[in-house]
Design an enzyme around this catalytic site. Structure first.
Site, PDB file in Angstrom:
ATOM      1  CG  HIS A  56       4.663 -34.576  31.691  1.00 46.44           C
ATOM      2  ND1 HIS A  56       4.965 -33.485  32.472  1.00 46.44           N
ATOM      3  CD2 HIS A  56       3.484 -34.266  31.078  1.00 46.44           C
ATOM      4  CE1 HIS A  56       4.028 -32.563  32.330  1.00 46.44           C
ATOM      5  NE2 HIS A  56       3.116 -33.017  31.495  1.00 46.44           N
ATOM      6  CG  HIS A  78       0.264 -35.888  28.957  1.00 42.27           C
ATOM      7  ND1 HIS A  78       0.365 -35.156  27.789  1.00 42.27           N
ATOM      8  CD2 HIS A  78       0.357 -34.986  29.968  1.00 42.27           C
ATOM      9  CE1 HIS A  78       0.506 -33.872  28.089  1.00 42.27           C
ATOM     10  NE2 HIS A  78       0.513 -33.740  29.407  1.00 42.27           N
ATOM     11  CB  SER A  91      -4.748 -38.270  26.474  1.00 49.64           C
ATOM     12  OG  SER A  91      -5.340 -39.017  27.531  1.00 49.64           O
ATOM     13  CD  GLU A 101       3.499 -30.594  29.258  1.00 48.90           C
ATOM     14  OE1 GLU A 101       2.717 -31.497  28.895  1.00 48.90           O
ATOM     15  OE2 GLU A 101       3.331 -29.930  30.309  1.00 48.90           O
ATOM     16  CE1 TYR A 115       0.427 -29.418  27.195  1.00 49.47           C
ATOM     17  CE2 TYR A 115       0.715 -28.076  29.161  1.00 49.47           C
ATOM     18  CZ  TYR A 115       0.352 -29.274  28.568  1.00 49.47           C
ATOM     19  OH  TYR A 115      -0.074 -30.320  29.344  1.00 49.47           O
TER      20      TYR A 115
END
Length: 714
Positions: A132, A241, A293, A481, A519
């Site tokens: 990713h 991520h 994140s 995701e 997602y």
């Protein structure tokens, strides 16, 4: 004869009294146990999948202006072939790409079957997963939504990715050897945060209380070693991520997970071994990173004030709310090093202490599942009678982006209202949602109806669902995701069922695998309609449908029955055009001096540690040739025998390769080398290689090379 019998009897008594027989028995038992441990054969392979380093939109942030203008370090495919004692085999591949698109998986299996026949490697036993990274070239999907900013389908990039994956698998296939695996799990902190905590908070309190954080901190590491205990590979899974490099970046990069692989492979293979070479391979696989994140300093406004908690806005605008990584002043290169380094260090610690032996059969189940109208039954329907998935749609908050990469045009997260007349008109112009679709997708306000299939489909609507077990390691290959809580629920669903036949299963979400469908938020997160909920394509019961269908696959493993193969997806080949013009011609100042120096290294003042050497060459467009398994640059050191040895290339962290168009025809190539502390004093040079298209009426390319002046490092 009598004397011989007495002698043998006496010898046996002596051996028993000294414990020799017991020792021999233990030795035999250990040998038998070792034979059981060696019931796996494992092979590994690595190959370059780096695409065009110029003029090509990057995949991930969907920013039209974020095009490739060079290369920081190369993207690679890392492949693992596993074979058990019964001959069952499976393949896991981790790629430094944003995701695996459906066309890639189909093409890779097709290519493998052209080599090995139809039965050895199939859709069912080949698992492809993307890390990713948001810093790789786009254009390798033929579905319309994912080709908008890339101007369509870039076949040369697609072929490079597919060919690289196949080559990595071929290397793994040819290198299988008796091997064993050990695994270990632990936690990694200070490396990931939840970027949509407001949506996560809408999950049930009793469920949240089961976990110590609003993101998964658990890391799973698999140690692969030969029968003498010498490790030759590692696989790590951790949810975060690959957005340490933000949407202002223009250099191809594997981001934090690619850097973690680079660090580990360098550490084991040696600093003198160039990237992509050496016997040890380390993959940092992706997991349920949907709302996770790496930018651990969290979101802040440009003026330093906190962003709005619900909408991630500053003064009503998402463009002003950015999450920063742990690097100094949020520096994205330093942040990549920190988050990648954290993953490497923790994974190596778990690797060195791995104590859980992997034992058991290799099993796999796979089905192609149409996903637009699945009836979702209890216990997966969130208590809603008549629950089902929907025709695909993206909500308004999809266009708002995230705190890792904000969107534009006044869209905000947590938007449950169709409040923008202009975008209502645009969305309706593309395709007006039906009342049934709007009701099914509620409370999502539909911005784009991506359920369209004419003239070309916008998103895949048939999902490849796959479970692959290697002993007690259970890989759940998800085509999208999954948010933190979505991944937890799916893991629990599969674990509860498959635990009936596999003792103490270690269930891992293998994210962004086999195709990409956006997602997957929980039912409760979907109600909040932040970015992740708005990007949950098939409506509020998407997660429930995945739990239900994966439960069927898990049950088929328990029962020892075959899975329904399902409906193979439509053929997308040749349906999507590409609107980026080809390279017409390359020119240099004197027509044929490609590789000449525009700006040289200093030949008078020695360079020191942490300084950067910069050389600018007159070159050609890197789109001419991607230099697969090669390099656009080298850093060479002069040896005592007068020969040059390459110590770095464009796969290394310490180098950067930059491209820009100059005066409409010239390509200026800038090569930077930041001198690391391990660099030895001596004489060095920098080279640049490439291919030029000199004739606009011919496809022929001409190799060229440029060499800097010699310079000193003290």
């Amino acid at each position: 004869m009598k004397k011989s019998i007495v002698f043998i009897y006496s010898l046996v008594i002596l051996l028993l009294s000294t414990g020799f027989i017991d020792a021999f028995k233990i030795s035999v038992e250990n040998h038998i146990k070792l034979s059981d441990d060696s019931s796996y054969q494992i092979g590994t392979g690595i190959y370059d999948i780096t695409g065009p380093a110029a003029e090509t939109n990057m995949m991930g942030y969907a920013m039209p202006g974020q095009i490739t203008l060079g290369l920081h370090f190369r993207q690679r495919a890392r492949a693992f072939v596993f074979i058990d004692s019964e001959g069952n085999r499976a393949v896991y591949v981790s790629t430094d790409s944003c995701m695996i698109f459906q066309e890639v998986k189909i093409q890779v299996v097709k290519d493998l079957q052209a080599i090995f026949g139809p039965d050895l490697y199939t859709d069912a036993n080949v698992l492809l997963s993307g890390t990713h990274t948001h810093s790789g070239p786009a254009g390798f999907s033929e579905y319309a939504l994912y080709g908008i900013t890339s101007l369509g389908f870039y076949k040369k990039n697609f072929d490079t990715i597919c060919d690289g994956i196949v080559q990595a698998i071929l290397k793994a296939h040819k290198s299988v050897q008796p091997a064993r695996m050990l695994t270990q799990q632990g936690e990694l902190w200070n490396s990931n945060i939840n970027r949509s905590p407001y949506a996560y908070d809408n999950n049930p309190e009793e469920e949240k209380a089961m976990y110590d954080a609003n993101v998964d901190k658990n890391m799973t590491v698999i140690r692969i070693e030969d029968m003498s205990g010498n490790p030759f590979a590692a696989i790590s899974f951790f949810a975060v991520h690959c957005t340490s490099m933000n949407n202002t970046n223009h250099l191809i990069s594997g981001d934090n997970k690619g850097y973690a692989s680079y660090l580990w492979e360098k550490h084991v293979n040696g600093q003198d071994v160039l990237p992509g070479n050496g016997p040890f391979i380390a993959a940092f696989g992706q997991s349920n990173e949907g709302d996770v994140s790496p930018n651990t300093r969290g979101p802040t406004c440009r003026d330093g004030k906190p962003c709005d908690y619900k909408t991630s806005t500053c003064n009503g605008k998402v463009e002003e709310c950015w999450a920063l990584g742990p690097g100094t002043d949020g520096d994205m290169f330093e942040s990549t090093q920190i988050i990648g380094g954290n993953q490497f260090n923790r994974a190596m610690e778990l690797f060195n202490n791995a104590s859980i032996q992997v034992t058991g059969k290799i099993q796999y189940r796979h089905t192609w599942q149409p996903f637009t109208n699945i009836s979702v039954e209890a216990p997966y329907n969130s208590g809603v009678e008549g629950a089902s998935t929907c025709r695909g749609a993206m909500g308004y908050s999809f266009a708002a982006g995230t705190t890792d990469g904000p969107g534009a045009f006044n869209f905000i997260q947590n938007d449950n209202h169709t409040s923008n007349p202009f975008w209502n008109f645009i969305g309706g112009f593309i395709a007006k949602p039906t009342p049934e679709q709007s009701a099914c997708q509620a409370p999502k306000p539909i911005l784009i109806d991506v359920g369209m299939v004419e003239p070309i489909p916008w998103v895949p609507d048939t999902m490849p669902l796959q479970i692959l077990t290697i002993g007690q390691i259970v890989l759940v290959a998800v085509p999208g995701e999954f948010t933190t809580m979505s991944g937890r629920r799916l893991r629990n669903t599969v674990r509860d069922i498959i635990g009936q036949s596999i003792e103490n299963p270690i269930v891992v979400i293998a994210g962004l695998s086999n195709t990409y469908s956006g997602y997957i938020a929980t039912f409760e997160e979907y109600e909040i309609q932040r970015y992740e909920g708005a990007s949950t394509v098939f409506g509020p019961h998407t997660l429930g449908a995945y739990q239900q269908e994966f439960a069927k696959l898990a049950q088929s493993i328990v029962d020892g029955t075959d899975a329904d193969p399902g409906t193979f997806p439509r053929n997308m080949s040749g349906h999507t055009p590409f609107f980026l013009p080809p390279v017409i011609v390359d020119v240099a100042p004197k027509f044929d001096d490609f590789g000449d120096i525009s700006s040289d290294a200093s030949t008078t003042t020695p360079y020191s540690i942490n300084q950067t050497v910069t050389v600018v060459f007159y070159g050609a467009n890197p789109r001419n040739n991607f230099m697969t398994q090669s390099s656009f640059l080298t850093v060479d050191q002069l040896q005592s025998n007068g020969q040059w040895t390459t110590i770095l290339n464009d796969g290394d962290w310490d180098t950067k390769f930059g491209w820009k168009m100059h005066d409409l025809g010239y390509s200026l190539i800038t090569i930077d080398w930041t001198i690391s502390p391990i660099t030895q004093p001596g004489t060095y040079r920098i080279t640049h290689s490439g291919y030029a298209k000199k004739d606009p009426f011919s496809d022929n390319l001409t190799f060229y090379q440029g060499i800097s002046s010699n310079f000193s490092v003290q």
